[in-house]
Design a protein around this motif. Sequence first.
Motif, PDB file in Angstrom:
ATOM      1  N   ASP A  49       0.804  -1.220   0.000  1.00 18.24           N
ATOM      2  CA  ASP A  49       0.000   0.000   0.000  1.00 18.24           C
ATOM      3  C   ASP A  49       0.838   1.272   0.000  1.00 18.24           C
ATOM      4  O   ASP A  49       0.388   2.309  -0.496  1.00 18.24           O
ATOM      5  N   GLN A  53      -0.553   3.323  -2.860  1.00 15.48           N
ATOM      6  CA  GLN A  53      -1.578   4.237  -2.359  1.00 15.48           C
ATOM      7  C   GLN A  53      -0.983   5.462  -1.664  1.00 15.48           C
ATOM      8  O   GLN A  53      -1.173   6.594  -2.103  1.00 15.48           O
ATOM      9  N   THR A 505      -0.505   2.946 -10.445  1.00 11.89           N
ATOM     10  CA  THR A 505      -1.394   2.851  -9.299  1.00 11.89           C
ATOM     11  C   THR A 505      -2.727   3.502  -9.651  1.00 11.89           C
ATOM     12  O   THR A 505      -2.819   4.288 -10.594  1.00 11.89           O
ATOM     13  N   LYS A 506      -3.730   3.205  -8.852  1.00 15.11           N
ATOM     14  CA  LYS A 506      -5.032   3.829  -9.073  1.00 15.11           C
ATOM     15  C   LYS A 506      -5.027   5.288  -8.629  1.00 15.11           C
ATOM     16  O   LYS A 506      -5.994   6.008  -8.867  1.00 15.11           O
ATOM     17  N   PHE A 520      -7.613   4.827  -4.849  1.00 15.41           N
ATOM     18  CA  PHE A 520      -7.557   3.738  -3.874  1.00 15.41           C
ATOM     19  C   PHE A 520      -7.487   4.403  -2.517  1.00 15.41           C
ATOM     20  O   PHE A 520      -6.482   4.989  -2.157  1.00 15.41           O
ATOM     21  N   PHE A 543     -11.768   1.152  -3.714  1.00 18.05           N
ATOM     22  CA  PHE A 543     -11.108   1.621  -4.929  1.00 18.05           C
ATOM     23  C   PHE A 543     -12.060   1.662  -6.109  1.00 18.05           C
ATOM     24  O   PHE A 543     -13.073   0.967  -6.143  1.00 18.05           O
ATOM     25  N   GLU A 545     -11.362   2.175 -10.616  1.00 15.70           N
ATOM     26  CA  GLU A 545     -10.378   2.400 -11.672  1.00 15.70           C
ATOM     27  C   GLU A 545     -11.117   2.586 -12.992  1.00 15.70           C
ATOM     28  O   GLU A 545     -11.815   1.682 -13.447  1.00 15.70           O
TER      29      GLU A 545
END
Length: 876
Positions: A49, A53, A505-506, A520, A543, A545
């Motif tokens: 994470d 994140q 990453t998101k 996220f 999350f 996307e």
Amino acid sequence: MQDKKRRWSLSRRQATLLGAFFTPFILMTAYFIYRQMAPFGSSSLLTVDLGQQYIDFFAYLRRAILHDPSSIFYSFANGLGGEMLGTWAYYLLSPLNWLLLLCPGASLTTGVFFLTVFKYGLAGLAFGWLLDKTTAQSGLKLVTFATAYALMGWSIANQLNIMWLDAAYLLPLIFYGLYLLMHTGKWRTYVVWLTIMLVVNYYMAYMICLFMILAFIWLAVDRFSNWKTLLIQTGKFALTSIASGLLAAFILLPTWWSLAQSKAQYTVTTFKWKFEFFPPKMLAKFFMGSFNFDQMPSGTANLFIGAIALLGSIFFFSDRRVRLRSRLTAGVLTIFLALSLCVQPLDLLWHAGQFPVWYPYRFSFIVSFWLIWLAARTLTDDFQPGWLAIAIATLLIAAGGAYVALNLKSFKFLQMNQVLLGLFFVVLALALTTLPMKTHWIYPLTFFVIGLTEVSANAFMSLNNISYVSQGEYGNYTNELQQLVTKVQQKDTGAYRIGKTFLRTKGDAFQTGYNGGGVFSSVLTKTTPTFYGKIGNPDGDGFVEYSNGTLITDSLLNMKYYFQQKELSGALSGSSLLPAATNAADLADYQKIGADHWATTYRNPYALPMGYVASSQILTLKNKTADPAQYQANWLAALTGNPADQKLYTAQNFNQVTFQNINQQTKITGAVLQKKNLLKPAKITLTFVPKDNDAYYLTFGSTVNPDNANFVLNGKTLNQYKTYRNTIMVSAADHDKGKPMKLTIQLKKGSLWLDNFTLYRLDTQRFQSAVTQLKTHPWHLTKHTSRYFKGTVTSEKSGQVLNTSIPYSQGWHATVNGHTAKTVKTVGMFTAVKLPKGQNTVTLAYWPPLLNVGILISLGTLVVLTGGWYLYHRRH
């Protein structure tokens, strides 16, 4: 002479506290340098994470403070847009995060490095301070206990959850404040540090508050003299705790509102009184190196504190220097904490009614703190355990070690050499604590060496089990995406969103500062993933996307620009800085406006503005279909007011279907494909030939995913984001008239359910006509920031609405021609405002709900406490 002694005593104390800080600081810095973490090598501390994140939130923090203060309260990088105070309260309010302002761009990993080791050092310093004030520990022994606390198993396992580490150094200070309150009646230390904890991270503060109740019970029993005094102490504890909550109201109240829209909606309301696992399994976590990647999602609590601290905590209960009532109460509290680590309702209590998603037993730092503090109170120079105590401690540890050794196959994170090494340190600790002579200088040095060797070995073994993101992987991707974003933003300063077909990453939008479609976050508003699931994009509880946009959703969500990774050839074939996340054949409908070595930039001619005049039918739309294609069509039809737009998508048949090692199927959608021979490969090949240049999409149900099958379209892997729980839409063809499109699905398992597997054609001409209609009366923005929009819009008739793609929130306040107007939610997600006929000036401004009330409460409490303190001291 006395002044010289006093000066020497002070300097020695300072040296001890400096040792408590620098020992864990240097140990972890040395380890990270050995692992070549940036800035000392090609690796980084980014993992799980932290790399997927938190690093994006840190980049957002820098940008918000230094460049875009308006995004502090609201950001369109938060999914399609969302409030940010909840994010600040959970992830970003640590005062130490200001160190990150010195680390721009890809060097942010360097900031994370120093932030992490600094928090390790502060945890040692704070615990050392507590021991110096409340026990007889000093010198190297104090440093040993402080280091054991700073490098406890919880800290090592959760250093990637960097925002939680603030709790490790604030807990000893809060406990010391409570200790002062109970011993002297002084309340300021407790109130100040508890308030800071509540502001810095409410989640960990909640756990600390529960522990303060337990600590108060123990201190009240330990200090009990009469019932009147106990009543006064209870009143002071309750009032000062409430005062801390009121002082932190300016962040707690808007955070509570944020949680009510997001995380609080997943609270467990039913549970069973049961053990979550066989309790003795926890014993394995007292051995060094008892942590690996598999322990992150579903392991037992991280309890390693070292043999000396473990043995000392056991000896506490036989220490006759402590009142029997105090030892019995401490025993009850210890049993309660132990049960909390394995009994479901108690586990839920510590986690505020929610089972943790990964990182279980997050409160185990409190258990470790309690055990180490008991050990430090006991293992003083004048402590000498009796033979019965030694025998019982030896028996307990021998039984625990034997259980772990005999059931070693159940503990995949342990090997026999770790068990034997752990028992060896127990023997050393037992010999050390039972020596009759503890005044010689060799004793504290030996104590220090043994203690540091064990906790260092645990950190080394545990962290060696974890892999990390390389600095190049993070930095190169970030730099390339930043360049793409900057080029677009320099040419277009309007209000729009950007889509892309690749992903690190998101939170890429937070990382590089653009309005995107992914996020996220633990405080993601529940309506956002619900909406994403309906329009055919991946979603989860924390999350979303935007990897599966269509021409319709790109238009309605204001996705004005798109980035697509290039397919490299030659020696670089198959490699890219930009990992593909989706297939986007429909980009053929967009205009290519730029390219570099790694990516191409497109402009979407169909993107609608942030707001526009739409039919009032959108206010009454009941769009309950589970088919994302039909959901999109219904949504657009309600905006245009044209029922014909509900027929934008039509299902298509495949021209040819062939089966290999699979029984023939007459119907594809919903079919269950079974392997004939489980030992041989099985696949189904579906071919369709577009009769026009319209866009074609496939829908995949949740079972039609990369875990169950491989997907190849015209010889190339069909890239797709892997995690989705609802039906998604996949772009399959566009401007491919007469070109055979061959999709091969190769089974990875014995069977595959083609859930909601359908081929759709979008009537592109009708779609273009609908978009042209909606573009007729746009919201001409004259000013816009992350939390404020102002512009003019013309409505041809009364009853129409200004429809926006701004997510609905009670924090958005609208005015029409200077008069307050009511905002309305559309499709359960977005904000709309009813318009009178004619030209209108419309503003939308965001302010966090309950923030004003929280500020008033905090300021009022501060005035009352300060005024009361001033008057008291003036009178006395």
